[in-house]
Design a protein around this motif. Structure first.
Motif, PDB file in Angstrom:
ATOM      1  N   VAL A  35      -4.918  63.189 -30.506  1.00 14.46           N
ATOM      2  CA  VAL A  35      -5.836  63.755 -31.490  1.00 14.46           C
ATOM      3  C   VAL A  35      -5.973  62.775 -32.646  1.00 14.46           C
ATOM      4  N   ASP A  36      -7.203  62.436 -32.983  1.00 19.16           N
ATOM      5  CA  ASP A  36      -7.485  61.542 -34.106  1.00 19.16           C
ATOM      6  C   ASP A  36      -8.017  62.394 -35.251  1.00 19.16           C
ATOM      7  N   LEU A  37      -7.209  62.539 -36.298  1.00 15.16           N
ATOM      8  CA  LEU A  37      -7.586  63.399 -37.416  1.00 15.16           C
ATOM      9  C   LEU A  37      -8.869  62.921 -38.092  1.00 15.16           C
ATOM     10  N   ALA A  38      -9.016  61.618 -38.270  1.00 14.83           N
ATOM     11  CA  ALA A  38     -10.166  61.069 -38.996  1.00 14.83           C
ATOM     12  C   ALA A  38     -11.494  61.376 -38.317  1.00 14.83           C
ATOM     13  N   THR A  39     -11.522  61.314 -36.993  1.00 18.19           N
ATOM     14  CA  THR A  39     -12.782  61.515 -36.269  1.00 18.19           C
ATOM     15  C   THR A  39     -12.872  62.888 -35.601  1.00 18.19           C
ATOM     16  N   GLY A  40     -11.749  63.570 -35.464  1.00 13.14           N
ATOM     17  CA  GLY A  40     -11.724  64.842 -34.761  1.00 13.14           C
ATOM     18  C   GLY A  40     -11.683  64.685 -33.256  1.00 13.14           C
ATOM     19  N   ALA A  41     -11.544  63.448 -32.789  1.00 11.86           N
ATOM     20  CA  ALA A  41     -11.548  63.200 -31.346  1.00 11.86           C
ATOM     21  C   ALA A  41     -10.274  63.745 -30.698  1.00 11.86           C
ATOM     22  N   LEU A  42     -10.465  64.468 -29.624  1.00  9.45           N
ATOM     23  CA  LEU A  42      -9.374  65.018 -28.819  1.00  9.45           C
ATOM     24  C   LEU A  42      -9.507  64.434 -27.425  1.00  9.45           C
ATOM     25  N   THR A  43      -8.534  63.643 -27.012  1.00  4.83           N
ATOM     26  CA  THR A  43      -8.550  63.065 -25.673  1.00  4.83           C
ATOM     27  C   THR A  43      -7.458  63.727 -24.850  1.00  4.83           C
ATOM     28  N   VAL A  44      -7.847  64.290 -23.723  1.00  3.20           N
ATOM     29  CA  VAL A  44      -6.922  65.012 -22.850  1.00  3.20           C
ATOM     30  C   VAL A  44      -6.787  64.233 -21.543  1.00  3.20           C
ATOM     31  N   THR A  45      -5.566  63.878 -21.203  1.00  2.01           N
ATOM     32  CA  THR A  45      -5.277  63.210 -19.941  1.00  2.01           C
ATOM     33  C   THR A  45      -4.547  64.217 -19.054  1.00  2.01           C
ATOM     34  N   SER A  46      -4.981  64.301 -17.805  1.00  2.00           N
ATOM     35  CA  SER A  46      -4.385  65.297 -16.916  1.00  2.00           C
ATOM     36  C   SER A  46      -4.341  64.783 -15.486  1.00  2.00           C
ATOM     37  N   THR A  47      -3.519  65.444 -14.686  1.00  2.00           N
ATOM     38  CA  THR A  47      -3.368  65.054 -13.288  1.00  2.00           C
ATOM     39  C   THR A  47      -4.600  65.432 -12.481  1.00  2.00           C
ATOM     40  N   ALA A  48      -5.318  66.459 -12.932  1.00  2.00           N
ATOM     41  CA  ALA A  48      -6.569  66.896 -12.307  1.00  2.00           C
ATOM     42  C   ALA A  48      -7.467  67.368 -13.444  1.00  2.00           C
ATOM     43  N   PRO A  49      -8.780  67.385 -13.240  1.00  2.00           N
ATOM     44  CA  PRO A  49      -9.660  67.820 -14.319  1.00  2.00           C
ATOM     45  C   PRO A  49      -9.290  69.203 -14.862  1.00  2.00           C
ATOM     46  N   VAL A  50      -9.323  69.339 -16.179  1.00  2.00           N
ATOM     47  CA  VAL A  50      -9.051  70.609 -16.846  1.00  2.00           C
ATOM     48  C   VAL A  50     -10.398  71.141 -17.326  1.00  2.00           C
ATOM     49  N   SER A  51     -10.638  72.423 -17.128  1.00  2.00           N
ATOM     50  CA  SER A  51     -11.948  72.967 -17.500  1.00  2.00           C
ATOM     51  C   SER A  51     -12.134  72.953 -19.012  1.00  2.00           C
ATOM     52  N   GLU A  52     -13.366  72.706 -19.430  1.00  5.48           N
ATOM     53  CA  GLU A  52     -13.671  72.704 -20.866  1.00  5.48           C
ATOM     54  C   GLU A  52     -13.369  74.069 -21.475  1.00  5.48           C
ATOM     55  N   ASP A  53     -13.580  75.132 -20.718  1.00  2.00           N
ATOM     56  CA  ASP A  53     -13.287  76.474 -21.227  1.00  2.00           C
ATOM     57  C   ASP A  53     -11.814  76.629 -21.554  1.00  2.00           C
TER      58      ASP A  53
END
Length: 68
Positions: A35-53
């Motif tokens: 999580v980058d506080l300055a930009t609000g960017a959240l990068t999620v790394t996972s073994t399989a795709p995680v649903s946006e919901d």
């Protein structure tokens, strides 16, 4: 491996970052959260795709929201 990036709105401090990191990190299959506080960017790394919901629900649980 799967990586997805979102934008979180409403974060103002490192506590916000920790809350989002912890909630999203509990999702099944998630192996990394950045999580980058300055930009609000959240990068999620996972073994399989995680649903946006699922990511949206975790961010909501932390008290913030994903930009639409």
């Amino acid at each position: 491996m799967s990586t997805a990036t979102y934008t979180v709105v409403g974060m103002t401090c490192e506590h916000c970052v920790r809350s989002v990191t912890e909630e999203v990190g509990e999702l099944a299959g998630v192996s990394g959260v950045d999580v980058d506080l300055a930009t609000g960017a959240l990068t999620v790394t996972s073994t399989a795709p995680v649903s946006e919901d699922d990511v949206r629900a975790a961010v909501d649980e932390a008290g913030y929201e994903l930009a639409t």
